[in-house]
Motif scaffolding. Structure first.
Motif, short mmCIF file in Angstrom:
data_model
loop_
_atom_site.label_atom_id
_atom_site.label_comp_id
_atom_site.label_asym_id
_atom_site.label_seq_id
_atom_site.Cartn_x
_atom_site.Cartn_y
_atom_site.Cartn_z
N GLY B 250 0.82 -1.20 0.00
CA GLY B 250 0.00 0.00 0.00
C GLY B 250 0.86 1.25 0.00
O GLY B 250 2.07 1.22 -0.27
N SER B 251 0.23 2.34 0.37
CA SER B 251 0.90 3.62 0.22
C SER B 251 1.73 4.01 1.43
O SER B 251 2.53 4.93 1.37
CB SER B 251 -0.14 4.72 -0.02
OG SER B 251 -1.06 4.76 1.07
N LEU B 252 1.56 3.30 2.54
CA LEU B 252 2.25 3.75 3.75
C LEU B 252 2.72 2.55 4.55
O LEU B 252 1.94 1.62 4.81
CB LEU B 252 1.30 4.62 4.60
CG LEU B 252 1.85 5.22 5.87
CD1 LEU B 252 1.41 6.67 6.01
CD2 LEU B 252 1.37 4.41 7.07
N ASN B 253 3.99 2.55 4.93
CA ASN B 253 4.58 1.47 5.72
C ASN B 253 5.50 2.11 6.75
O ASN B 253 6.58 2.59 6.40
CB ASN B 253 5.39 0.53 4.83
CG ASN B 253 4.59 0.01 3.64
OD1 ASN B 253 4.05 -1.07 3.67
ND2 ASN B 253 4.54 0.80 2.57
N ILE B 254 5.10 2.13 7.99
CA ILE B 254 5.86 2.90 8.99
C ILE B 254 5.92 2.14 10.33
O ILE B 254 5.28 1.12 10.51
CB ILE B 254 5.24 4.29 9.23
CG1 ILE B 254 3.78 4.16 9.68
CG2 ILE B 254 5.35 5.16 8.00
CD1 ILE B 254 3.14 5.47 10.10
N THR B 255 6.68 2.71 11.25
CA THR B 255 6.84 2.31 12.66
C THR B 255 7.00 0.79 12.84
O THR B 255 6.18 0.12 13.45
CB THR B 255 5.67 2.81 13.52
OG1 THR B 255 4.44 2.24 13.07
CG2 THR B 255 5.57 4.31 13.50
N PRO B 256 8.11 0.23 12.34
CA PRO B 256 8.33 -1.21 12.55
C PRO B 256 8.74 -1.49 13.99
O PRO B 256 9.35 -0.65 14.66
CB PRO B 256 9.47 -1.52 11.59
CG PRO B 256 10.23 -0.24 11.49
CD PRO B 256 9.21 0.87 11.60
N ALA B 257 8.39 -2.68 14.46
CA ALA B 257 8.80 -3.13 15.80
C ALA B 257 8.96 -4.64 15.74
O ALA B 257 8.01 -5.37 15.45
CB ALA B 257 7.75 -2.75 16.84
N TRP B 258 10.17 -5.12 16.00
CA TRP B 258 10.46 -6.55 15.93
C TRP B 258 9.82 -7.29 17.10
O TRP B 258 9.86 -6.82 18.24
CB TRP B 258 11.97 -6.80 15.94
CG TRP B 258 12.66 -6.37 14.70
CD1 TRP B 258 13.27 -5.17 14.48
CD2 TRP B 258 12.84 -7.12 13.51
NE1 TRP B 258 13.81 -5.13 13.22
CE2 TRP B 258 13.56 -6.32 12.60
CE3 TRP B 258 12.45 -8.41 13.10
CZ2 TRP B 258 13.91 -6.75 11.32
CZ3 TRP B 258 12.81 -8.84 11.83
CH2 TRP B 258 13.53 -8.02 10.95
N ARG B 259 9.28 -8.44 16.81
CA ARG B 259 8.74 -9.28 17.88
C ARG B 259 9.90 -9.96 18.60
O ARG B 259 10.78 -10.55 17.95
CB ARG B 259 7.81 -10.33 17.30
CG ARG B 259 7.13 -11.18 18.35
CD ARG B 259 6.08 -12.06 17.73
NE ARG B 259 5.21 -12.65 18.73
CZ ARG B 259 4.07 -13.25 18.46
NH1 ARG B 259 3.63 -13.32 17.22
NH2 ARG B 259 3.33 -13.76 19.42
N PRO B 260 9.95 -9.89 19.94
CA PRO B 260 11.06 -10.51 20.67
C PRO B 260 11.18 -12.00 20.37
O PRO B 260 10.19 -12.74 20.39
CB PRO B 260 10.68 -10.27 22.14
CG PRO B 260 9.80 -9.07 22.11
CD PRO B 260 9.03 -9.17 20.83
#
Lengths: 295, 440
Positions: B250-260
């Motif tokens: 899509g048009s927006l991909n932000i604020t990633p956070a890895w799963r522990p």
């Protein structure tokens, strides 16, 4: 003559295009060498640091148990150290209740069940101040005790013992004053029923003492790792001049780090503020109830 | 007998009262509550290292070593490093527990002592370092490191970690790094530095805007948002090989956070023109859509066990912190003060959630218990303070602040005390992300 062999030198004269080709080949070789050199240089820039030899790491200490979370003080099985009063039991035994018919003191044959049975030195000083009255009183006490011993309710026994200072339970952990001895600021309680002539002075001394102890207690919540409901009670016996004669844990917190921080505080804070002028005893026991601060 | 008893009884009663009163005063144990320790850091003495090595570089290595050790251990916020000019003695008598006179150190209030000695060993320097409990007269930790003079920092970092491990059971922050965004190169790129701001280095060189760095829990990958081809996309980069791949849905991909503990992440995507939180594999394949509210849901932050997630939502009016299960169920609102609470960061010990809240026109960092109780403000005094990131031992918080005018990276103790600037670089620095343990 260009292009014809030179028999004097053995060389073959080059024509103009040949010279140009040779020049171009030389230029190409030079260029490639320069390029290779640059690439080599860049590759060294990418890894600017030649990896040094590994650091050799050797332990200078061998610990008896597994390398637990804390060698200084951990929740593990490390033995609890007792520094200042090794002969003291961890929890001081409660004073023995007076026997129904104790042996009379040599100086006062009638003194049965004397309050001095607790062998507290402070009572010796009291005797010197009111010797005649005390004889009468002790005699009366012994008679009363003999006559009503069987029918006396246990609560009365405990109350009398408590007033004699022989079984003085500490107040509630909330630190509220439990007796009329006077409470200082919040968290300060003076044990039960004090009748000293100048309780106001003691109320003045108590916050000084609390402040003194707090100033010597080094506590970091992460290093100590105590939970909010942990507490350790330490009894210190001091002289009137504030010198700590001895101390012992009345109850431990169960967190060895916490207890050791308390232990260090006790050792560092000697002497404490002297007792107020005119304080009627030479030595005083103080219970310090250490609790983790509110984070 | 009865008559004499009657005669003496009133006097006896009075006497008893007097006796009891005096006795009570004399024998009463005074009871005092102690719960306000005024030393919130442990006094630690680190005298100058003793130089017994004959190598010309030894004196300089010793000076660098004892100074670095003081700086590293002071950085933790655990210790009050007692100033050397106040010491009654040095280590001239020796560096072992048999040679040290501990009363010299308890007299100045030191509860802990570290001794250091440099000796020759096989053409290299050997650093003998010991930690003592001065009141118990015992050694707590002792290591000998044989190294080159240019490895002093590594030696001191290792011993500092050993000290913290012996005292707390954790390795501290000495083997960690901090990623952050810097405008120094002219556009926003991601940089790394060591835990104390030392050795900053540029990590991305994409000449595009790079934001929101996020470490995988094994420290091997970094995810971030980059504005390439117009819209924001997610990038994942292998830190050791620097190979990268992008994730675009899509048009927006932000604020990633890895799963522990997993090669998975949560991120905000807008697949249907609405910003919702999804879980994805590290390669970008969508696993599950977690939120379906018509309002914006962004900034996921995993709990350390990977079972829950804090996030920001506008579903209740205003911008607030919520938590939900990892499957997207049972969303619960945590913040109720203010109208703008963003950037949640779950502490690695699981107990707290730090976040940014708008207060009186400024961003301030708050922390609350993980259940939303006891919110308290940690920062103040000027500028915007935002983007909290916990150290892996949960004792420190990195954040960005404009308190000095331009945005810089700061570190403070987890209770908000002792904020200090981490480093100064050209441009502005923001959005710190503290790495997990990166020990070799």
């Amino acid at each position: 003559m260009a292009g014809s062999p030179n028999f004097m030198t053995g060389s073959i004269p080059l024509s103009g295009p040949d010279r140009m080709a040779l020049f171009m080949v030389g230029l190409s070789v030079l260029f490639h060498l320069l390029f290779a050199g640059l690439m080599l240089g860049f590759s060294k820039l990418e890894t600017p640091r030649i990896r040094p030899p590994e650091i050799i790491d050797i332990s200078l200490v061998s610990f008896p148990g597994p390398a637990g979370p804390s060698a200084i003080a951990g929740p593990g099985p490390a033995p609890v150290q007792t520094k200042t009063a090794p002969a003291k039991p961890e929890i001081r035994p409660e004073p023995v209740a007076p026997a129904p018919a104790p042996a009379p003191a040599p100086a006062a044959p009638e003194k049965i069940g004397s309050p001095s049975q607790g062998q507290e030195p402070v009572k010796t000083s009291l005797k010197q101040k009111s010797l005649d009255r005390e004889k009468i009183l002790q005699s009366a006490v012994s008679r009363i005790e003999q006559s009503v011993e069987q029918g006396r309710p246990q609560s009365v026994t405990r109350a009398i013992d408590a007033l004699r200072g022989k079984d003085l339970a500490p107040p509630q952990p909330s630190g509220q004053a439990s007796g009329s001895g006077g409470a200082g600021p919040s968290g300060v309680a003076v044990g039960s029923g004090g009748g000293w002539a100048s309780p106001a002075l003691l109320n003045f001394w108590s916050p000084l003492m609390v402040d003194h102890v707090n100033r010597h207690w080094a506590y970091h919540e992460f290093l100590v790792g105590a939970s909010a409901n942990e507490r350790a009670e330490v009894v210190i016996k001091i002289r009137k001049d504030g010198t700590i004669l001895e101390h012992w844990f009345m109850s431990r917190s169960g967190n060895e780090r916490f207890d050791q921080s308390v232990e260090r505080a006790i050792q560092k804070m000697n002497p404490v503020p002297p007792l107020p002028p005119g304080y009627p005893v030479e030595q005083q026991e103080i219970i310090l109830n250490f609790r983790p601060p509110k984070s | 007998m009865t008559r004499s008893f009657r005669k003496i009884f009133p006097l006896a009663l009075t006497g008893i009262c007097l006796l009891f009163a005096l006795s009570a005063t004399a024998n009463a144990q005074i009871y005092l509550d102690i719960n306000e320790p005024q030393m919130r850091r442990i006094p630690l003495a680190i005298p100058d290292f003793v130089v017994e090595a004959t190598q010309p570089s030894a004196p300089a290595a010793a000076r660098q070593g004892d100074q670095l050790l003081r700086e590293f251990l002071a950085f933790t916020g655990f210790f009050n490093i007692l100033p050397p000019q106040g010491y009654l003695t040095d280590l001239g008598r020796g560096v072992t527990e048999r040679e040290i006179r501990f009363s010299d150190w308890t007299a100045i209030g030191a509860e802990l002592l570290i001794s250091g000695r440099l000796v020759d060993r096989g053409g290299r320097l050997s650093f003998e370092l010991r930690l003592f409990d001065t009141f118990a007269n015992t050694v707590i930790a002792g290591r000998a490191y044989t190294a080159h003079p240019d490895q002093v920092r590594d030696v001191i970092r290792r011993f500092s970690a050993e000290v913290i491990y012996r005292l707390t059971g954790t390795r501290g922050v000495f083997e960690t790094q901090i990623a952050f965004v810097s405008t120094g190169p002219g556009n926003k790129e991601i940089f790394f530095c060591e835990f104390d701001g030392n050795a900053p280095s540029q990590f991305t060189r994409d000449s595009i805007i790079a934001l929101s760095p996020a470490w995988s829990s094994d420290g091997r990958h970094l995810a971030y948002t980059a504005y390439k081809d117009g819209g924001p996309q997610l990038y994942v980069r292998d830190i050791s090989t620097r190979t990268a791949w992008n994730i675009a849905h899509g048009s927006l991909n932000i604020t990633p956070a890895w799963r522990p503990g997993a090669f998975e992440m949560a991120a905000t995507l807008s697949l249907d023109n609405n910003q919702d939180i999804y879980t994805l594999t590290g390669n970008g394949k969508i696993i599950k859509r977690l939120t379906k509210a018509w309002d914006i849901d962004v900034s996921p932050a995993w709990s350390p066990d990977g079972k829950r997630m804090a996030f920001v939502s506008e579903r209740s009016g205003g911008t607030h912190i919520f938590v939900m299960n990892a499957d997207g169920e049972q969303a619960t609102r945590l913040t109720f003060s203010g109208r703008e609470n963003t950037e949640p960061a779950w502490s690695p010990n699981g107990r707290y959630i730090a976040y940014t809240s708008r207060v009186a026109g400024r961003n301030e960092i708050f922390v609350m218990n993980a259940d939303g109780s006891r919110p308290r403000q940690l920062t103040g005094g000027g500028g915007d303070n935002e983007s909290a990131s916990w150290s892996p031992d949960s004792t420190l918080i990195a954040f960005s602040s404009t308190r000095e005018g331009v945005s810089r990276i700061f570190v403070m103790n987890a209770n908000g005390t002792a904020p200090r600037r981490l480093l100064v670089l050209p441009g502005q620095q923001s959005q710190p992300a503290w790495s997990p343990y990166l020990a070799q």
